[in-house]
Design an enzyme around this catalytic site. Structure first.
Site, PDB file in Angstrom:
ATOM      1  CB  THR A 213      30.353  31.088  21.564  1.00  0.00           C
ATOM      2  OG1 THR A 213      30.095  32.060  22.927  1.00  0.00           O
ATOM      3  CG2 THR A 213      29.242  30.313  21.913  1.00  0.00           C
ATOM      4  NE  ARG A 241      29.370  38.946  29.710  1.00  0.00           N
ATOM      5  CZ  ARG A 241      29.344  38.091  28.670  1.00  0.00           C
ATOM      6  NH1 ARG A 241      29.852  37.028  28.720  1.00  0.00           N
ATOM      7  NH2 ARG A 241      28.869  38.791  27.557  1.00  0.00           N
ATOM      8  CB  VAL A 242      26.277  34.915  33.211  1.00  0.00           C
ATOM      9  CG1 VAL A 242      25.572  33.634  32.583  1.00  0.00           C
ATOM     10  CG2 VAL A 242      26.716  34.409  34.838  1.00  0.00           C
ATOM     11  N   GLY A 243      26.910  35.831  30.285  1.00  0.00           N
ATOM     12  CA  GLY A 243      26.624  36.039  28.555  1.00  0.00           C
ATOM     13  C   GLY A 243      25.101  35.400  28.447  1.00  0.00           C
TER      14      GLY A 243
HETATM   15  N1  ASP Z   1      27.932  35.075  23.459  1.00  0.00           N
HETATM   16  C1  ASP Z   1      28.988  34.833  24.339  1.00  0.00           C
HETATM   17  C2  ASP Z   1      28.957  35.583  25.717  1.00  0.00           C
HETATM   18  O1  ASP Z   1      28.395  36.700  25.577  1.00  0.00           O
HETATM   19  C3  ASP Z   1      30.173  35.240  23.776  1.00  0.00           C
HETATM   20  C4  ASP Z   1      30.544  34.930  22.212  1.00  0.00           C
HETATM   21  O2  ASP Z   1      29.767  34.339  21.639  1.00  0.00           O
HETATM   22  O3  ASP Z   1      31.183  35.532  21.608  1.00  0.00           O
HETATM   23  O4  ASP Z   1      29.568  35.295  26.698  1.00  0.00           O
END
Ligand code: ASP
Length: 349
Positions: A213, A241-243
């Protein structure tokens, strides 16, 4: 004799105190991350390491320039994240990871610590710079968060740069998806149209696990802090899916009364701990230093819950901090009167 020695000691102490006087707080500061994960010295080739350090330096210099010229934290963040979204080394914009269906669904958010205004998008698929779409949601709509086709339609209506879905494609992210799908017994979909473009980062990009990210936090010379985060999410994500990245309070938070935070890591844990807001709450309500608050949440709470990742943070008084519980995190910082620093591994400052 004793008295004289004591006096001399005090004199020396006073001199050394004068010499060690802390530098004045910087009027502006910027901290950047390019993702956290399994990033170890033994795994990166010298060329890969060089490419990441060069990219982190270049984007941080660009953001610092905006702040140095008197620009706002919001403008510095947007400009820096544009560069990261365009760079296929990072999991945001071009070079984003794929969903199980072989799509790039992009999440982003921004928050202005001066006003607590915020904007976010999830599952955007046609906007070249999702961070600008998040900012447009904040500034040009009455809402905080838009998703999927609605976010795409809003983006187009706002005149933001539109791209074909194939624009985001990179071969190595596709390979990661294939590996993920095979390991999970899932079918491999057809490549998206326009998937044949050359990848300038081919061979240079390091697979830091199934995520990554980008994020930036900044303090501007007016004393305002802000935060922004942009991501493709996690490889092989399914069912919409949403993070945490587009969730205000989880992956991104900013308030002039405490601090600004951008996170990276397994989003499910960051959402459950409201990581970004929790750090700011510790600063605001418990009076903790920024670093202590960041470590409390990342090293203790996140680790105890079994989550992995990290954060970057800045406070209105010029404190900057980062904390991560993975083996590495691409990170860089610059501030008024201080040299730009870049780090990747645990053993670097
Ligand atoms: N935090 C992001 C998500 O879960 C992915 C990441 O930062 O690696 O979508």
């Amino acid at each position: 004799m004793r008295v004289l020695t004591l006096a001399a000691t005090i004199a020396v102490l006073m001199t050394s105190q004068v010499q060690a006087a802390p530098q004045p707080a910087p009027r502006w500061a910027i901290v950047v991350h390019g993702g956290a994960g399994v990033i170890e010295r033994s795994q990166l080739t010298p060329e890969q390491e060089k490419a990441y350090r060069a990219a982190m330096t270049r984007v941080t210099q660009a953001g610092a320039k905006v702040l140095e010229d008197g620009g706002s934290a919001m403008d510095a963040i947007e400009a820096t994240i544009h560069l990261l979204e365009d760079d296929p080394l990072f999991n945001a914009g071009r070079g984003a990871v794929f969903t199980a269906e072989g799509r790039n669904e992009l999440d982003a958010s921004m928050m202005d610590g001066r006003t607590l205004a915020a904007g976010a998008v999830a599952g955007a698929t046609r906007t070249r710079h999702p961070i600008s779409l998040a900012r447009a949601v904040m500034e040009k709509s009455p809402h905080v968060m838009l998703i999927g086709e609605g976010a795409n339609a809003f983006s187009k209506a706002q005149g933001l740069e539109q791209v074909e879905p194939g624009y985001f494609f990179t071969e190595r992210r596709w390979k990661s998806l294939e590996n993920f799908l095979k390991a999970n017994g899932l079918p491999v979909p057809a490549k998206p149209a326009g998937a044949d473009q050359p990848d300038p980062a081919n061979g240079l990009a390091h697979d830091e696990g199934k995520h990554g990210t980008v994020g930036v936090v900044a303090l501007d010379s007016r004393g305002d802090v802000a935060a922004g985060t942009s991501t493709g999410g996690t490889t092989g994500k399914r069912w919409g899916r949403v993070g945490d990245s587009p969730i205000i309070g989880a992956g991104t938070y900013a308030s002039n009364t405490s601090c600004a935070v951008s996170a990276t890591g397994t989003g499910e844990y960051f959402i459950r701990l409201t990581v970004a807001r929790d750090i700011c709450a510790l600063v605001e309500l418990k009076g903790m230093s920024l670093q202590a608050a960041a470590d409390e949440v990342v090293q203790k709470k996140l680790t105890a819950l079994g989550g992995d990742g990290g954060i970057i943070a800045v406070a209105p008084d010029g404190q900057i901090a980062w904390s991560y519980n993975t083996s590495g995190m691409y990170r860089a910082a610059a501030a008024e009167g201080r040299p730009l620093t870049v780090g990747i591994y645990k053993d670097e400052p």
